[in-house]
Design a protein around this motif. Structure first.
Motif, PDB file in Angstrom:
ATOM      1  N   THR A 200      -5.145   5.115   3.500  1.00 56.24           N
ATOM      2  CA  THR A 200      -4.681   6.338   4.194  1.00 56.24           C
ATOM      3  C   THR A 200      -5.111   7.564   3.381  1.00 56.24           C
ATOM      4  O   THR A 200      -5.313   8.633   3.931  1.00 56.24           O
TER       5      THR A 200
ATOM      6  N   HIS B  10      -8.229 -11.160   4.706  1.00 59.92           N
ATOM      7  CA  HIS B  10      -8.218 -11.018   6.165  1.00 59.92           C
ATOM      8  C   HIS B  10      -9.623 -10.826   6.724  1.00 59.92           C
ATOM      9  O   HIS B  10      -9.799 -10.287   7.816  1.00 59.92           O
TER      10      HIS B  10
ATOM     11  N   THR C 118      -9.821 -11.651  10.325  1.00 61.64           N
ATOM     12  CA  THR C 118      -8.846 -12.667  10.739  1.00 61.64           C
ATOM     13  C   THR C 118      -7.885 -12.057  11.748  1.00 61.64           C
ATOM     14  O   THR C 118      -7.155 -11.114  11.435  1.00 61.64           O
TER      15      THR C 118
ATOM     16  N   ASP D 164      -2.939   3.489   8.560  1.00 60.65           N
ATOM     17  CA  ASP D 164      -2.446   2.134   8.274  1.00 60.65           C
ATOM     18  C   ASP D 164      -1.879   1.541   9.564  1.00 60.65           C
ATOM     19  O   ASP D 164      -2.099   2.071  10.662  1.00 60.65           O
ATOM     20  N   PHE D 165      -1.163   0.419   9.451  1.00 59.02           N
ATOM     21  CA  PHE D 165      -0.657  -0.267  10.644  1.00 59.02           C
ATOM     22  C   PHE D 165       0.811   0.048  10.916  1.00 59.02           C
ATOM     23  O   PHE D 165       1.201   0.311  12.043  1.00 59.02           O
ATOM     24  N   ARG D 166       1.633   0.006   9.835  1.00 61.36           N
ATOM     25  CA  ARG D 166       3.087   0.077  10.027  1.00 61.36           C
ATOM     26  C   ARG D 166       3.739   1.271   9.353  1.00 61.36           C
ATOM     27  O   ARG D 166       4.962   1.364   9.328  1.00 61.36           O
TER      28      ARG D 166
ATOM     29  N   GLN E 275      -6.063  -7.126   1.766  1.00 63.60           N
ATOM     30  CA  GLN E 275      -5.861  -7.424   3.186  1.00 63.60           C
ATOM     31  C   GLN E 275      -6.719  -6.485   4.026  1.00 63.60           C
ATOM     32  O   GLN E 275      -6.751  -6.599   5.242  1.00 63.60           O
TER      33      GLN E 275
ATOM     34  N   TYR F  96       0.077   0.523  14.761  1.00 67.88           N
ATOM     35  CA  TYR F  96       0.965  -0.304  15.578  1.00 67.88           C
ATOM     36  C   TYR F  96       2.111   0.488  16.220  1.00 67.88           C
ATOM     37  O   TYR F  96       2.952  -0.085  16.893  1.00 67.88           O
TER      38      TYR F  96
ATOM     39  N   THR G 290       0.965  -1.910   0.698  1.00 66.81           N
ATOM     40  CA  THR G 290       1.133  -2.907   1.759  1.00 66.81           C
ATOM     41  C   THR G 290       2.619  -3.088   2.069  1.00 66.81           C
ATOM     42  O   THR G 290       3.447  -3.057   1.163  1.00 66.81           O
ATOM     43  N   SER G 291       2.901  -3.305   3.360  1.00 61.15           N
ATOM     44  CA  SER G 291       4.294  -3.510   3.776  1.00 61.15           C
ATOM     45  C   SER G 291       4.760  -4.925   3.439  1.00 61.15           C
ATOM     46  O   SER G 291       5.933  -5.235   3.591  1.00 61.15           O
TER      47      SER G 291
ATOM     48  N   ASN H  37       4.404   1.589  -3.152  1.00 66.15           N
ATOM     49  CA  ASN H  37       4.368   1.705  -1.694  1.00 66.15           C
ATOM     50  C   ASN H  37       5.407   2.735  -1.238  1.00 66.15           C
ATOM     51  O   ASN H  37       6.519   2.759  -1.772  1.00 66.15           O
ATOM     52  N   ALA H  38       5.051   3.540  -0.242  1.00 67.96           N
ATOM     53  CA  ALA H  38       5.974   4.589   0.214  1.00 67.96           C
ATOM     54  C   ALA H  38       7.255   4.004   0.796  1.00 67.96           C
ATOM     55  O   ALA H  38       8.330   4.559   0.608  1.00 67.96           O
ATOM     56  N   GLN H  39       7.124   2.877   1.513  1.00 61.43           N
ATOM     57  CA  GLN H  39       8.301   2.268   2.139  1.00 61.43           C
ATOM     58  C   GLN H  39       8.802   1.106   1.282  1.00 61.43           C
ATOM     59  O   GLN H  39       8.022   0.509   0.536  1.00 61.43           O
TER      60      GLN H  39
ATOM     61  N   GLY I 238      -3.335  -3.146   0.364  1.00 61.52           N
ATOM     62  CA  GLY I 238      -3.148  -3.107   1.808  1.00 61.52           C
ATOM     63  C   GLY I 238      -3.589  -1.763   2.354  1.00 61.52           C
ATOM     64  O   GLY I 238      -4.103  -0.903   1.616  1.00 61.52           O
ATOM     65  N   ALA I 239      -3.364  -1.580   3.630  1.00 56.03           N
ATOM     66  CA  ALA I 239      -3.888  -0.417   4.355  1.00 56.03           C
ATOM     67  C   ALA I 239      -3.434   0.926   3.772  1.00 56.03           C
ATOM     68  O   ALA I 239      -4.120   1.940   3.958  1.00 56.03           O
TER      69      ALA I 239
HETATM   70  P1  OAD Z   1       0.855  -1.836   6.693  1.00 52.48           P
HETATM   71  O1  OAD Z   1       0.485  -0.709   7.591  1.00 52.48           O
HETATM   72  O2  OAD Z   1       1.749  -2.881   7.227  1.00 52.48           O
HETATM   73  O3  OAD Z   1       1.514  -1.272   5.359  1.00 52.48           O
HETATM   74  C1  OAD Z   1       0.949  -0.171   4.688  1.00 52.48           C
HETATM   75  C2  OAD Z   1       2.023   0.397   3.775  1.00 52.48           C
HETATM   76  O4  OAD Z   1       1.424   1.423   3.007  1.00 52.48           O
HETATM   77  C3  OAD Z   1       3.197   1.008   4.533  1.00 52.48           C
HETATM   78  O5  OAD Z   1       4.421   0.438   4.075  1.00 52.48           O
HETATM   79  C4  OAD Z   1       3.104   2.497   4.190  1.00 52.48           C
HETATM   80  O6  OAD Z   1       4.370   3.102   4.019  1.00 52.48           O
HETATM   81  C5  OAD Z   1       2.357   2.481   2.886  1.00 52.48           C
HETATM   82  N1  OAD Z   1       1.573   3.715   2.661  1.00 52.48           N
HETATM   83  C6  OAD Z   1       0.704   4.306   3.508  1.00 52.48           C
HETATM   84  N2  OAD Z   1       0.155   5.392   2.935  1.00 52.48           N
HETATM   85  C7  OAD Z   1       0.700   5.503   1.710  1.00 52.48           C
HETATM   86  C8  OAD Z   1       0.554   6.433   0.618  1.00 52.48           C
HETATM   87  N3  OAD Z   1      -0.288   7.461   0.703  1.00 52.48           N
HETATM   88  N4  OAD Z   1       1.311   6.232  -0.494  1.00 52.48           N
HETATM   89  C9  OAD Z   1       2.165   5.181  -0.596  1.00 52.48           C
HETATM   90  N5  OAD Z   1       2.323   4.271   0.387  1.00 52.48           N
HETATM   91  C10 OAD Z   1       1.618   4.431   1.516  1.00 52.48           C
HETATM   92  O7  OAD Z   1      -0.535  -2.462   6.171  1.00 52.48           O
HETATM   93  P2  OAD Z   1      -0.766  -3.902   5.516  1.00 52.48           P
HETATM   94  O8  OAD Z   1       0.414  -4.338   4.754  1.00 52.48           O
HETATM   95  O9  OAD Z   1      -2.072  -3.819   4.843  1.00 52.48           O
HETATM   96  O10 OAD Z   1      -4.358  -7.357   9.604  1.00 52.48           O
HETATM   97  O11 OAD Z   1      -0.902  -4.785   6.826  1.00 52.48           O
HETATM   98  C11 OAD Z   1      -1.134  -6.168   6.730  1.00 52.48           C
HETATM   99  C12 OAD Z   1      -2.024  -6.629   7.870  1.00 52.48           C
HETATM  100  O12 OAD Z   1      -1.433  -6.266   9.118  1.00 52.48           O
HETATM  101  C13 OAD Z   1      -3.376  -5.976   7.887  1.00 52.48           C
HETATM  102  O13 OAD Z   1      -4.301  -6.600   7.022  1.00 52.48           O
HETATM  103  C14 OAD Z   1      -3.789  -6.070   9.329  1.00 52.48           C
HETATM  104  C15 OAD Z   1      -2.481  -5.893  10.038  1.00 52.48           C
HETATM  105  O14 OAD Z   1      -2.335  -6.672  11.186  1.00 52.48           O
HETATM  106  C16 OAD Z   1      -5.671  -7.417   9.978  1.00 52.48           C
HETATM  107  O15 OAD Z   1      -6.375  -6.460  10.044  1.00 52.48           O
HETATM  108  C17 OAD Z   1      -6.174  -8.759  10.284  1.00 52.48           C
END
Ligand code: OAD
Length: 243
Positions: free
Chosen positions: A24, A115, A162, A30-32, A97, A38, A191-192, A216-218, A19-20
């Motif tokens: 980073t 996605h 998507t 990332d998104f969340r 994703q 977001y 990924t969250s 994952n950090a969270q 995931g995103a």
């Molecule tokens: P999220 O942003 O929801 O989750 C990313 C997770 O990565 C978060 O829980 C962060 O804490 C964690 N994180 C970020 N940097 C980190 C690091 N350096 N070390 C450890 N953890 C870290 O992203 P996704 O789960 O990918 O959809 O989001 C799912 C979908 O939501 C995406 O594919 C996107 C969005 O809407 C589309 O683009 C269509």
């Protein structure tokens, strides 16, 4: 991490869901997460198909640097570690994703983009196709809310990402489901696990008797069913690269 390294070494079919969070480490937000996209007001409209059809400039304004600046980003330590695992024959495939195309840039060959991807764009009116670089050229020198439009019918071009309200790319998702269901070990990276059905992929591994590890950090909703949860993606990348 020793436990995870041991599981990778002993795996028969290793799958990864990314995931995103892994990007980073390359400078892409990332998104969340705490600095996530977001967190901005109304940001969830950016990838919403109803909003896109109402006003495509919301997407193009929101994604001008995130998506159309992607050509300036290079793979990070996790992308490279996964390419290494593939090279040594230890990785069956990656379900991602992410829409940043960085796994392919890193050289990974079995990547299922559940996605979609901005590699191609299609006109919402007549289906006319444009490549990512053609869209980038159309955006050059234009203001932030400029919408690239089809020369045939004048409708907006939409990336093959998507959006919320759209179905996932069927072939990629079916392949990802197969990868997850046949894996004896699945590693979930950055990924969250909040967006379904992609977030259900590790559940398919659990249902078929496989083990799930989460980095994952969270916290995530699947932590209780995972063998272990680690917070640090960089530590994972270092451990996996040294196998
Ligand atoms: P999220 O942003 O929801 O989750 C990313 C997770 O990565 C978060 O829980 C962060 O804490 C964690 N994180 C970020 N940097 C980190 C690091 N350096 N070390 C450890 N953890 C870290 O992203 P996704 O789960 O990918 O959809 O989001 C799912 C979908 O939501 C995406 O594919 C996107 C969005 O809407 C589309 O683009 C269509």
């Amino acid at each position: 991490m020793e436990r995870l390294v041991k599981a990778i070494k002993g795996s028969r079919s290793l799958a990864v869901l990314t995931g995103a969070g892994i990007s980073t480490l390359c400078g892409i937000p990332d998104f969340r997460g705490p600095q996530g996209l977001y967190k901005q007001p109304d940001a969830e409209r950016i990838f919403d198909i109803d909003w896109f059809d109402r006003d495509p400039s919301i997407y193009y304004r929101g994604c001008r640097s995130l998506v159309y600046g992607l050509k300036d980003f290079t793979p990070g330590p996790v992308h490279k570690a996964l390419k290494h695992l593939e090279d040594i024959g230890k990785l069956a495939g990656i379900a991602t994703q992410n829409i940043d195309m960085l796994h392919q840039k890193a050289g990974s060959s079995v990547v299922y983009e559940v996605h979609g991807s901005p590699l191609l764009h299609h006109c919402r009116g007549c289906g006319n196709e444009a490549t990512f670089s053609e869209i980038c050229t159309m955006l050059e020198g234009k203001d932030a809310s400029f919408v690239p439009r089809c020369p045939e019918c004048g409708s907006a071009y939409k990336p093959d990402i998507t959006f919320f309200g759209e179905a996932l790319p069927e072939e990629a998702f079916r392949a990802a489901q197969h990868l997850a269901a046949t894996a004896d070990v699945m590693i979930v990276l950055g990924t969250s696990l909040t967006v379904f059905p992609a977030a259900g992929l590790p559940v398919a591994t659990l249902h078929s008797g496989g083990k799930v590890f989460i980095v994952n950090a969270q916290p995530t909703s699947l932590d209780a069913q995972a063998i272990a949860h680690y917070p640090d993606l960089l530590e994972f990348a270092q451990a996996a690269s040294s196998i």
